[in-house]
Enzyme design. Structure first.
Site, PDB file in Angstrom:
ATOM      1  N   HIS A   1      63.784  62.915  17.198  1.00 41.58           N
ATOM      2  CA  HIS A   1      63.198  61.648  16.733  1.00 41.58           C
ATOM      3  C   HIS A   1      63.659  61.003  17.699  1.00 41.58           C
ATOM      4  CE1 HIS A   1      61.814  57.831  14.288  1.00 41.58           C
ATOM      5  NE2 HIS A   1      62.003  58.122  15.616  1.00 41.58           N
TER       6      HIS A   1
ATOM      7  N   HIS B   1      63.718  63.626  33.407  1.00 38.57           N
ATOM      8  CA  HIS B   1      63.226  64.653  34.285  1.00 38.57           C
ATOM      9  C   HIS B   1      64.588  65.961  33.849  1.00 38.57           C
ATOM     10  CE1 HIS B   1      66.593  65.084  36.794  1.00 38.57           C
ATOM     11  NE2 HIS B   1      66.773  63.673  37.549  1.00 38.57           N
TER      12      HIS B   1
END
Length: 149
Positions: free
Chosen positions: A83, A74
């Site tokens: 990446h 979250h």
């Protein structure tokens, strides 16, 4: 629509910019076997692979790669052209800057900032903020020192 799914973040950025200047539009490619909260923001040109989990409040930049089995908890933010490699795990509130690579199986503790153009080595455990342009490895993750040749 196009996707630039090149593993080299800087090359992916350069090519995406060239294509955008040529008028290309970019898709988002999301494998059907993912778990992505409804309120997650995902930028254009981003690819999210199978078994990835992205929790509420997360923001994923444009042309990013979230690889197989990565967990983005979250309120995390993943920058443009970043990446997140296979099996990487972020605690809540992690920030990853543009063009950074989080290696396979790396863990980033909650509320940590990884700067722009950083590399977090495979299996590293990041417990402190990482400055722009730094490569860190190990457990706990420490800056990689290059030996003189």
């Amino acid at each position: 629509e196009a996707i630039v799914a090149i593993g080299d973040n800087d090359a992916r950025r350069r090519i995406a910019i060239q294509l955008q200047e040529a008028g290309f539009k970019f898709a988002r490619v999301i494998h059907p076997d993912t778990n992505i909260a409804e309120d997650v923001t995902i930028g254009e040109g981003t690819v999210i692979f199978a078994r990835s989990v992205i929790h509420p409040g997360a923001v994923i930049g444009k042309h990013a790669i979230i690889n197989t089995g990565a967990i983005v908890e979250h309120d995390c933010a993943v920058g443009d052209y970043a990446h997140v490699a296979s099996g990487a795990v972020f605690g809540g509130g992690v920030f990853v800057g543009d063009c950074s690579l989080i290696g396979t199986g790396a863990v980033v503790r909650h509320h940590i900032a990884v700067g722009t153009s950083c590399i977090v080595g495979a299996g590293a455990v990041v417990v402190e903020n990482v400055a722009d342009g730094t490569t860190v490895v190990g457990n706990p993750a420490r800056p990689l020192e290059r030996r003189a040749q």
